[in-house]
Scaffold this motif. Structure first.
Motif, PDB file in Angstrom:
ATOM      1  N   GLY A 204      10.362  51.389  -9.612  1.00  0.00           N
ATOM      2  CA  GLY A 204      11.764  51.410 -10.030  1.00  0.00           C
ATOM      3  C   GLY A 204      12.628  51.940  -8.901  1.00  0.00           C
ATOM      4  N   GLY A 205      13.699  52.675  -9.248  1.00  0.00           N
ATOM      5  CA  GLY A 205      14.515  53.313  -8.225  1.00  0.00           C
ATOM      6  C   GLY A 205      13.655  54.264  -7.414  1.00  0.00           C
ATOM      7  N   SER A 206      12.816  55.021  -8.104  1.00  0.00           N
ATOM      8  CA  SER A 206      11.718  55.776  -7.494  1.00  0.00           C
ATOM      9  C   SER A 206      10.447  55.076  -7.924  1.00  0.00           C
ATOM     10  CB  SER A 206      11.630  57.197  -8.051  1.00  0.00           C
ATOM     11  OG  SER A 206      12.757  57.936  -7.713  1.00  0.00           O
ATOM     12  N   SER A 207       9.468  55.019  -7.025  1.00  0.00           N
ATOM     13  CA  SER A 207       8.227  54.322  -7.377  1.00  0.00           C
ATOM     14  C   SER A 207       7.024  55.214  -7.142  1.00  0.00           C
ATOM     15  CB  SER A 207       8.069  53.059  -6.514  1.00  0.00           C
ATOM     16  OG  SER A 207       9.125  52.159  -6.779  1.00  0.00           O
ATOM     17  N   ASN A 276      20.184  49.117  -1.947  1.00  0.00           N
ATOM     18  CA  ASN A 276      19.074  49.904  -2.493  1.00  0.00           C
ATOM     19  C   ASN A 276      18.621  49.396  -3.861  1.00  0.00           C
ATOM     20  OD1 ASN A 276      20.982  50.904  -4.172  1.00  0.00           O
ATOM     21  ND2 ASN A 276      20.950  53.001  -3.375  1.00  0.00           N
ATOM     22  N   ASP A 277      19.167  48.281  -4.277  1.00  0.00           N
ATOM     23  CA  ASP A 277      18.738  47.678  -5.547  1.00  0.00           C
ATOM     24  C   ASP A 277      17.941  46.421  -5.209  1.00  0.00           C
ATOM     25  OD1 ASP A 277      18.847  45.899  -7.908  1.00  0.00           O
ATOM     26  OD2 ASP A 277      20.100  47.486  -8.747  1.00  0.00           O
ATOM     27  N   ILE A 278      16.752  46.310  -5.808  1.00  0.00           N
ATOM     28  CA  ILE A 278      15.846  45.229  -5.423  1.00  0.00           C
ATOM     29  C   ILE A 278      16.457  43.846  -5.716  1.00  0.00           C
ATOM     30  CG2 ILE A 278      14.371  44.741  -7.440  1.00  0.00           C
ATOM     31  CD1 ILE A 278      12.610  45.959  -4.486  1.00  0.00           C
ATOM     32  N   ARG A 279      17.351  43.764  -6.721  1.00  0.00           N
ATOM     33  CA  ARG A 279      17.991  42.466  -7.014  1.00  0.00           C
ATOM     34  C   ARG A 279      18.847  42.021  -5.831  1.00  0.00           C
ATOM     35  NH1 ARG A 279      19.678  44.586 -12.921  1.00  0.00           N
ATOM     36  NH2 ARG A 279      19.783  46.468 -11.709  1.00  0.00           N
ATOM     37  N   ASP A 280      19.616  42.966  -5.260  1.00  0.00           N
ATOM     38  CA  ASP A 280      20.476  42.624  -4.117  1.00  0.00           C
ATOM     39  C   ASP A 280      19.621  42.303  -2.895  1.00  0.00           C
ATOM     40  OD1 ASP A 280      22.583  43.209  -5.777  1.00  0.00           O
ATOM     41  OD2 ASP A 280      22.700  45.297  -5.118  1.00  0.00           O
ATOM     42  N   ALA A 324       8.410  50.119 -15.445  1.00  0.00           N
ATOM     43  CA  ALA A 324       9.723  50.550 -14.909  1.00  0.00           C
ATOM     44  C   ALA A 324      10.536  49.358 -14.394  1.00  0.00           C
ATOM     45  CB  ALA A 324       9.572  51.630 -13.847  1.00  0.00           C
ATOM     46  N   GLY A 325      11.768  49.639 -13.942  1.00  0.00           N
ATOM     47  CA  GLY A 325      12.749  48.591 -13.636  1.00  0.00           C
ATOM     48  C   GLY A 325      12.196  47.399 -12.861  1.00  0.00           C
ATOM     49  N   ILE A 326      11.528  47.666 -11.751  1.00  0.00           N
ATOM     50  CA  ILE A 326      10.989  46.572 -10.934  1.00  0.00           C
ATOM     51  C   ILE A 326       9.704  46.021 -11.565  1.00  0.00           C
ATOM     52  CG2 ILE A 326      10.020  45.994  -8.670  1.00  0.00           C
ATOM     53  CD1 ILE A 326      11.889  48.172  -7.472  1.00  0.00           C
ATOM     54  N   GLY A 327       8.823  46.920 -11.973  1.00  0.00           N
ATOM     55  CA  GLY A 327       7.536  46.497 -12.540  1.00  0.00           C
ATOM     56  C   GLY A 327       7.686  45.650 -13.794  1.00  0.00           C
ATOM     57  N   GLU A 328       8.704  45.968 -14.604  1.00  0.00           N
ATOM     58  CA  GLU A 328       8.900  45.230 -15.869  1.00  0.00           C
ATOM     59  C   GLU A 328       9.678  43.931 -15.680  1.00  0.00           C
ATOM     60  OE1 GLU A 328      10.777  47.963 -18.651  1.00  0.00           O
ATOM     61  OE2 GLU A 328       9.366  49.521 -18.075  1.00  0.00           O
ATOM     62  N   ASN A 329      10.532  43.900 -14.648  1.00  0.00           N
ATOM     63  CA  ASN A 329      11.493  42.789 -14.550  1.00  0.00           C
ATOM     64  C   ASN A 329      11.329  41.842 -13.367  1.00  0.00           C
ATOM     65  OD1 ASN A 329      13.389  43.520 -16.798  1.00  0.00           O
ATOM     66  ND2 ASN A 329      13.465  45.414 -15.630  1.00  0.00           N
ATOM     67  N   ARG A 330      10.544  42.226 -12.378  1.00  0.00           N
ATOM     68  CA  ARG A 330      10.523  41.416 -11.155  1.00  0.00           C
ATOM     69  C   ARG A 330       9.176  40.706 -11.001  1.00  0.00           C
ATOM     70  NH1 ARG A 330      15.597  40.719  -9.961  1.00  0.00           N
ATOM     71  NH2 ARG A 330      14.782  39.717  -8.097  1.00  0.00           N
TER      72      ARG A 330
HETATM   73  P1  ADP Z   1      15.071  54.651 -12.048  1.00  0.00           P
HETATM   74  O1  ADP Z   1      13.952  55.093 -11.163  1.00  0.00           O
HETATM   75  O2  ADP Z   1      16.419  55.007 -11.510  1.00  0.00           O
HETATM   76  O3  ADP Z   1      14.873  54.969 -13.510  1.00  0.00           O
HETATM   77  P2  ADP Z   1      14.665  51.867 -12.829  1.00  0.00           P
HETATM   78  O4  ADP Z   1      13.310  52.044 -13.414  1.00  0.00           O
HETATM   79  O5  ADP Z   1      15.786  51.522 -13.732  1.00  0.00           O
HETATM   80  O6  ADP Z   1      15.065  53.081 -11.910  1.00  0.00           O
HETATM   81  O7  ADP Z   1      14.552  50.733 -11.714  1.00  0.00           O
HETATM   82  C1  ADP Z   1      15.596  50.356 -10.869  1.00  0.00           C
HETATM   83  C2  ADP Z   1      15.154  49.136 -10.062  1.00  0.00           C
HETATM   84  O8  ADP Z   1      14.657  48.144 -10.966  1.00  0.00           O
HETATM   85  C3  ADP Z   1      16.277  48.488  -9.275  1.00  0.00           C
HETATM   86  O9  ADP Z   1      15.786  48.136  -7.988  1.00  0.00           O
HETATM   87  C4  ADP Z   1      16.607  47.238 -10.063  1.00  0.00           C
HETATM   88  O10 ADP Z   1      16.905  46.179  -9.223  1.00  0.00           O
HETATM   89  C5  ADP Z   1      15.355  46.935 -10.822  1.00  0.00           C
HETATM   90  N1  ADP Z   1      15.736  46.463 -12.162  1.00  0.00           N
HETATM   91  C6  ADP Z   1      16.096  47.233 -13.193  1.00  0.00           C
HETATM   92  N2  ADP Z   1      16.412  46.477 -14.269  1.00  0.00           N
HETATM   93  C7  ADP Z   1      16.266  45.194 -13.910  1.00  0.00           C
HETATM   94  C8  ADP Z   1      16.441  43.949 -14.566  1.00  0.00           C
HETATM   95  N3  ADP Z   1      16.821  43.866 -15.845  1.00  0.00           N
HETATM   96  N4  ADP Z   1      16.181  42.831 -13.867  1.00  0.00           N
HETATM   97  C9  ADP Z   1      15.779  42.910 -12.602  1.00  0.00           C
HETATM   98  N5  ADP Z   1      15.590  44.060 -11.913  1.00  0.00           N
HETATM   99  C10 ADP Z   1      15.822  45.181 -12.548  1.00  0.00           C
END
Ligand code: ADP
Length: 396
Positions: A204-207, A276-280, A324-330
Motif C-alpha cells: 500500500g502506501g507503506s508496504s 507517490n501513488d501507484i495509479r499515477d 492493502a491498497g496495491i495488493g487488493e487493487n493492482r
Molecule cells: P496506506 O498505507 O496509506 O493505508 P493504502 O493501503 O490505501 O495505503 O494503499 C495506497 C496505494 O494503493 C496507492 O499507491 C494507491 O494507488 C493504491 N490504491 C488504493 N486504492 C486503490 C484502488 N481502488 N485502485 C487502485 N489502486 C489503489
C-alpha cells in the motif's frame, strides 16, 4: 458493548464502530475525514457523525476507543494508553516520524475530550513478539542492541488478519484458531495438522511482507521502524547504512536534511521523480516515462526479494496472499510479482487475477501447488477484538 477504532494519519482521521453485543465484532459504521488541518475539530466531527447517525446517543455508549498504535520504547502488545505509555511512544517519534506523532496528538485529544472512556492501543509490533532472537537481532555492538536497536516488524494487525483469514479460507481451522488466540495463549498452542506456511504481502502506501508459520509471524520486511524493507510511497525502504554517512559527508547534509530525503522524498516518489501513488506511476509508465517504469520495477523486484527470503525460511509455502491498497487493487503488480515463479510452485491464473476487484479470491491456477489469494485486510477488526479482550481480562 461498542468500541470505536480510530485510525489517525497526519492529514486524515478514519474510524470504524464495532458492536460486540453478540460476542463477535460487528461493524456498525465506518467513516473518515480527509485533508485534516485540525485534529481536534476532526475528532469532534467524528463524535457528531456518530450521534447524528444514531449510532451512539452519548459518549457513554462507547465502552472504549481502540488505536492501531505504531511503537513505543520498551512496550508492545495491547494495553491502556496512559500518559506513561504515550510518553514511551513519544520517545520513538524520531524513529517513526510519519506515524507516531499523529497518533500521540490524537490520543491526547481523545483523552482530553473523553476522560471517562478507556483508550486502548494494539501496537503494530505486537504480532512479532514471538520471533526467535536470530530474527530480531541486528549485527550491531551490544550497546546499540541495549539501546533498542533491533528488528521489530510492523503492519501487525493486517498480517495477523491475513494469518487468520488465509487459514480459514484454505480449510485450516486449527491454524485459524491458533492465530485468533495468539495474544491470549502467547502463541503457545500447537497446531494439529502439517505446518501451514503463508507469505503475506501488505502492499500500500507503506508496504511490508511477512512470513507466517502456523499463524505466527516469523519475520517482517520492516525492521526497527516502518522505514525499511520495500520502497514505500515516499520513504526509502532498505538502504545500506553507509549511504547515509556518504551523503552527509559528500553533500554536507544535516540530520534533518537526511530525514527529509529518506522519509519524504524517497521511495516510489524519489524513483519516479514525483509521483507517490501507484495509479499515477502506472499511468506515467504507460505513457513511456522511464523513471516511473523503473519505480514499478524496483518495487516488484523488492517484493520478490522478500518473498524469496521467507519462501526459503519456511521451506516452501502453502499460500501467497496480497492485501492493502496495491495488493487488493493492482492486478498488474500482482502478475509482475508472481511472474516466473513456476519452479517455486506459484502459477497465477491470469484471467482470474485480472477479473477480481478488491474482493476475497483465489487467483492461482487449479494446478498451482501454492495457492495465491487476494484478501482485503481488516486491521480495525483485529484491533477491536484485542481491545475487547483487554477489557474483558481487566474485568476478571
Ligand atoms: P496506506 O498505507 O496509506 O493505508 P493504502 O493501503 O490505501 O495505503 O494503499 C495506497 C496505494 O494503493 C496507492 O499507491 C494507491 O494507488 C493504491 N490504491 C488504493 N486504492 C486503490 C484502488 N481502488 N485502485 C487502485 N489502486 C489503489
Amino acid at each position: 458493548m461498542k468500541i470505536l477504532i480510530a485510525n489517525l494519519g497526519s492529514t486524515s482521521v478514519k474510524y470504524r464502530l464495532f458492536d460486540f453485543s453478540s460476542g463477535e465484532g460487528v461493524l456498525l459504521v465506518k467513516g473518515g475525514i480527509e485533508r485534516v488541518n485540525d485534529h481536534a475539530t476532526a475528532i469532534e466531527q467524528v463524535q457528531s457523525e456518530l450521534k447524528e447517525g444514531g449510532w451512539i446517543t452519548s459518549q457513554a455508549d462507547l465502552t472504549a476507543i481502540g488505536f492501531k498504535t505504531i511503537m513505543a520504547e520498551g512496550i508492545t502488545g495491547c494495553l491502556e494508553l496512559t500518559e506513561e505509555v504515550v510518553e514511551s511512544m513519544e520517545m520513538c517519534n524520531y524513529v517513526a516520524p510519519a506515524h507516531n506523532p499523529p497518533y500521540i496528538k490524537g490520543i491526547r485529544l481523545f483523552a482530553n475530550k473523553m476522560p471517562e472512556t478507556p483508550l486502548v492501543g494494539l501496537f503494530e509490533t505486537a504480532f512479532y513478539q514471538w520471533m526467535p532472537e536470530s530474527s530480531t537481532r541486528y549485527a550491531v555492538p551490544k550497546s546499540w542492541h541495549e539501546a533498542g536497536v533491533r528488528r521489530w516488524g510492523f503492519h501487525g494487525a493486517s498480517h495477523k488478519f491475513i494469518a487468520e483469514r488465509s487459514a480459514e479460507l484454505l480449510g485450516r481451522e486449527d491454524v485459524a484458531d491458533r492465530a485468533r488466540n495468539l495474544y491470549i495463549d502467547d502463541a503457545g498452542s500447537k497446531v494439529e495438522g502439517p505446518p501451514f506456511r503463508v507469505i503475506s504481502c501488505h502492499l500500500g502506501g507503506s508496504s511490508s511482507i511477512t512470513g507466517i508459520k502456523d499463524g505466527t509471524a516469523i519475520g517482517n520486511s520492516m525492521g526497527l521502524s516502518p522505514q525499511s524493507g520495500l520502497p514505500h510511497n515516499n520513504r526509502v525502504g532498505d538502504l545500506d547504512s553507509m549511504a547515509v554517512l556518504h551523503m552527509m559527508r559528500r553533500n554536507n547534509l544535516s540530520v534533518d536534511q537526511v530525514e527529509q530525503a529518506l522519509c519524504c522524498d524517497s521511495g516510489l516518489k524519489g524513483l519516479s521523480g514525483g509521483h507517490n501513488d501507484i495509479r499515477d506511476i502506472q499511468t506515467a509508465a504507460d505513457r513511456g516515462d522511464t523513471n516511473s517504469r523503473l519505480a514499478l520495477d524496483v518495487f516488484v523486484n523488492s517484493a520478490r526479494h522478500w518473498i524469496g527470503a521467507y519462501f526459503a525460511q519456511l521451506n516452501g509455502i502453502d499460500a501467497l496472499v496480497f492485501t492493502a491498497g496495491i495488493g487488493e487493487n493492482r492486478a498488474a503488480i500482482r502478475a509482475e510479482i508472481c511472474a516466473n515463479m513456476d519452479q517455486l510452485g506459484i502459477q497465477l491464473d491470469s484471467s482470474k487475477n485480472a477479473s477480481i476487484e478488491a474482493e476475497e479470491a483465489i487467483i492461482s491456477r487449479e494446478d498451482s501447488a501454492v495457492k495465491v489469494l487476494v484478501i482485503p485486510t481488516n486491521e480495525e477488526l483485529v484491533v477491536a477484538r484485542e481491545v475487547k479482550r483487554f477489557l474483558d481480562n481487566k474485568k476478571n
